[in-house]
Write a protein that holds these residues in place. Sequence first.
Motif, PDB file in Angstrom:
ATOM      1  N   LEU A  85       0.840  -1.192   0.000  1.00  0.00           N
ATOM      2  CA  LEU A  85       0.000   0.000   0.000  1.00  0.00           C
ATOM      3  C   LEU A  85       0.873   1.239   0.000  1.00  0.00           C
ATOM      4  N   ALA A  86       0.318   2.325  -0.500  1.00  0.00           N
ATOM      5  CA  ALA A  86       0.976   3.631  -0.483  1.00  0.00           C
ATOM      6  C   ALA A  86       0.005   4.632   0.118  1.00  0.00           C
ATOM      7  N   CYS A  87       0.536   5.575   0.897  1.00  0.00           N
ATOM      8  CA  CYS A  87      -0.316   6.563   1.567  1.00  0.00           C
ATOM      9  C   CYS A  87       0.315   7.943   1.444  1.00  0.00           C
ATOM     10  N   GLY A  88      -0.530   8.969   1.518  1.00  0.00           N
ATOM     11  CA  GLY A  88      -0.061  10.338   1.374  1.00  0.00           C
ATOM     12  C   GLY A  88      -0.725  11.282   2.350  1.00  0.00           C
ATOM     13  N   GLY A  89      -0.229  12.503   2.385  1.00  0.00           N
ATOM     14  CA  GLY A  89      -0.660  13.496   3.363  1.00  0.00           C
ATOM     15  C   GLY A  89      -2.074  13.995   3.144  1.00  0.00           C
ATOM     16  N   VAL A  90      -2.620  14.629   4.192  1.00  0.00           N
ATOM     17  CA  VAL A  90      -4.011  15.069   4.213  1.00  0.00           C
ATOM     18  C   VAL A  90      -4.079  16.507   4.715  1.00  0.00           C
ATOM     19  N   GLU A  91      -4.914  17.304   4.072  1.00  0.00           N
ATOM     20  CA  GLU A  91      -5.267  18.625   4.582  1.00  0.00           C
ATOM     21  C   GLU A  91      -6.771  18.677   4.817  1.00  0.00           C
ATOM     22  N   ARG A  92      -7.166  19.432   5.838  1.00  0.00           N
ATOM     23  CA  ARG A  92      -8.574  19.697   6.090  1.00  0.00           C
ATOM     24  C   ARG A  92      -8.953  21.012   5.421  1.00  0.00           C
ATOM     25  N   SER A 145     -15.300  25.985   3.653  1.00  0.00           N
ATOM     26  CA  SER A 145     -15.615  26.912   2.557  1.00  0.00           C
ATOM     27  C   SER A 145     -14.702  28.127   2.528  1.00  0.00           C
ATOM     28  N   THR A 146     -13.917  28.329   3.585  1.00  0.00           N
ATOM     29  CA  THR A 146     -13.096  29.547   3.649  1.00  0.00           C
ATOM     30  C   THR A 146     -11.604  29.309   3.805  1.00  0.00           C
ATOM     31  N   SER A 147     -11.167  28.129   4.233  1.00  0.00           N
ATOM     32  CA  SER A 147      -9.747  27.960   4.515  1.00  0.00           C
ATOM     33  C   SER A 147      -9.321  26.501   4.431  1.00  0.00           C
ATOM     34  N   ARG A 148      -7.971  26.293   4.462  1.00  0.00           N
ATOM     35  CA  ARG A 148      -7.371  24.969   4.498  1.00  0.00           C
ATOM     36  C   ARG A 148      -6.335  24.932   5.606  1.00  0.00           C
ATOM     37  N   TRP A 149      -6.164  23.763   6.215  1.00  0.00           N
ATOM     38  CA  TRP A 149      -5.161  23.616   7.266  1.00  0.00           C
ATOM     39  C   TRP A 149      -4.717  22.154   7.349  1.00  0.00           C
ATOM     40  N   ALA A 150      -3.555  21.932   7.936  1.00  0.00           N
ATOM     41  CA  ALA A 150      -3.020  20.579   8.056  1.00  0.00           C
ATOM     42  C   ALA A 150      -3.925  19.739   8.950  1.00  0.00           C
ATOM     43  N   SER A 151      -4.107  18.475   8.588  1.00  0.00           N
ATOM     44  CA  SER A 151      -4.921  17.574   9.399  1.00  0.00           C
ATOM     45  C   SER A 151      -4.149  17.182  10.657  1.00  0.00           C
ATOM     46  N   PRO A 152      -4.646  17.550  11.850  1.00  0.00           N
ATOM     47  CA  PRO A 152      -3.942  17.156  13.073  1.00  0.00           C
ATOM     48  C   PRO A 152      -3.804  15.650  13.227  1.00  0.00           C
ATOM     49  N   LEU A 159      -0.136  -5.716   8.545  1.00  0.00           N
ATOM     50  CA  LEU A 159      -0.045  -6.937   7.765  1.00  0.00           C
ATOM     51  C   LEU A 159       0.717  -6.757   6.454  1.00  0.00           C
ATOM     52  N   ALA A 160       0.921  -5.528   6.020  1.00  0.00           N
ATOM     53  CA  ALA A 160       1.676  -5.283   4.793  1.00  0.00           C
ATOM     54  C   ALA A 160       3.133  -5.702   4.967  1.00  0.00           C
ATOM     55  N   GLU A 161       3.713  -6.208   3.892  1.00  0.00           N
ATOM     56  CA  GLU A 161       5.148  -6.473   3.926  1.00  0.00           C
ATOM     57  C   GLU A 161       5.927  -5.172   3.882  1.00  0.00           C
ATOM     58  N   SER A 162       5.453  -4.204   3.106  1.00  0.00           N
ATOM     59  CA  SER A 162       6.072  -2.882   3.083  1.00  0.00           C
ATOM     60  C   SER A 162       5.043  -1.860   2.634  1.00  0.00           C
ATOM     61  N   VAL A 163       5.327  -0.599   2.971  1.00  0.00           N
ATOM     62  CA  VAL A 163       4.403   0.515   2.746  1.00  0.00           C
ATOM     63  C   VAL A 163       5.213   1.688   2.191  1.00  0.00           C
ATOM     64  N   ASP A 164       4.631   2.423   1.262  1.00  0.00           N
ATOM     65  CA  ASP A 164       5.250   3.634   0.736  1.00  0.00           C
ATOM     66  C   ASP A 164       4.567   4.867   1.318  1.00  0.00           C
ATOM     67  N   VAL A 165       5.362   5.844   1.743  1.00  0.00           N
ATOM     68  CA  VAL A 165       4.856   7.101   2.294  1.00  0.00           C
ATOM     69  C   VAL A 165       5.193   8.218   1.307  1.00  0.00           C
ATOM     70  N   ILE A 166       4.164   8.949   0.867  1.00  0.00           N
ATOM     71  CA  ILE A 166       4.293  10.002  -0.134  1.00  0.00           C
ATOM     72  C   ILE A 166       4.159  11.361   0.557  1.00  0.00           C
ATOM     73  N   THR A 167       5.030  12.298   0.257  1.00  0.00           N
ATOM     74  CA  THR A 167       4.944  13.621   0.860  1.00  0.00           C
ATOM     75  C   THR A 167       3.896  14.476   0.144  1.00  0.00           C
ATOM     76  N   GLY A 168       3.504  15.535   0.840  1.00  0.00           N
ATOM     77  CA  GLY A 168       2.541  16.461   0.263  1.00  0.00           C
ATOM     78  C   GLY A 168       1.127  15.943   0.355  1.00  0.00           C
ATOM     79  N   PRO A 169       0.137  16.830   0.362  1.00  0.00           N
ATOM     80  CA  PRO A 169      -1.250  16.374   0.478  1.00  0.00           C
ATOM     81  C   PRO A 169      -1.723  15.693  -0.795  1.00  0.00           C
ATOM     82  N   VAL A 170      -2.312  14.523  -0.628  1.00  0.00           N
ATOM     83  CA  VAL A 170      -2.977  13.847  -1.745  1.00  0.00           C
ATOM     84  C   VAL A 170      -4.487  13.923  -1.592  1.00  0.00           C
ATOM     85  N   TYR A 171      -4.948  14.330  -0.409  1.00  0.00           N
ATOM     86  CA  TYR A 171      -6.381  14.248  -0.115  1.00  0.00           C
ATOM     87  C   TYR A 171      -6.785  15.447   0.728  1.00  0.00           C
TER      88      TYR A 171
END
Length: 329
Positions: free
Chosen positions: A114-121, A124-131, A192-204
Amino acid sequence: MEPTLSLVIPFCDVELYLPACLESVAGQTLVDFEAVLVDDGSVDGSGEIAEEYAGRDGRFHVVHQANRGPGAARNFGLRKARGQYLGFVDADDIVARDAFGRLVDSLRETDSDLACGGVERFNSTSRWASPLHADIFEEPRKRTHITRHRALLGDRTVWNKVYRRSFWRRHGFLYPEHPYEDGLISVSAHVLAESVDVITGPVYFWRQRDAGPLSITQRELDLRNIDGRIRQIQAISEFLAARDAGLRDAYDRAALEHDVIILLMAAPRLEAPCRDEVLDFAREFAGRVSEDVLRRLSEENLKFYCLLLERRTGDLFCHLEDRRQDALL
């Protein structure tokens, strides 16, 4: 021919947000995908929006079911998925344009599960890093694992990831049919994964709704949601206890700093017996963790748990209310 990626998108009464979600999916740099849109018993115009979109873009398919919640809807959609890789999107959120391309490319390069990436919240008016996702995605990590990068214990959402479908099927993952259904699946997959990839920057981009019905995570006093959160905490802790004591301690600390505190913050505004059930659960959970876990809690949260364990409920509720009022300012 099977598509590269299958996306499962459950939806229920999100007509205000569904068009923006589907536009973000349609505009992905990865074009070889199918999107299974699962109408979970919508009574607004969401079903018509989905059907109209599927009529314009053959990559989108709509299936309908009676309302059973997002876990059952995802399971239903999974039975229709044909892709080499799997992803999930919540219908009120937005996906970064290159999200699935970057995640799939990483898996092709590394053969990780599996691969996973960063998240921002956002609202309607703003964006911020997901705590919830803090300190996880600051640097890229290829073929890592949760035992080596324990910050991944905070990565308990399903939609900022792409999974190898063969991995998913091998372990027979199914979503629990209660609110907060994605945490156990996410943690289980990391372990349970044998290995995981971590991607920088928000993907979602994870929406905080400020119009229309509140999302599940915003309905903190809903009794079914409270029960779902308790069940998720218990299930993840028990899963980890059977596999890695160190990971269980790390998760228990994270739960005490976040999920259990959310339950305690709701408790003063709940009616008995639900209020007592929340207090009993939090007291039992905090009472069984190791002294080392308690010592590493933030000073304010440790004060809350000391009052809880000493059964000084009135003092606890006063401090919790002060914190709630501070958050409203």
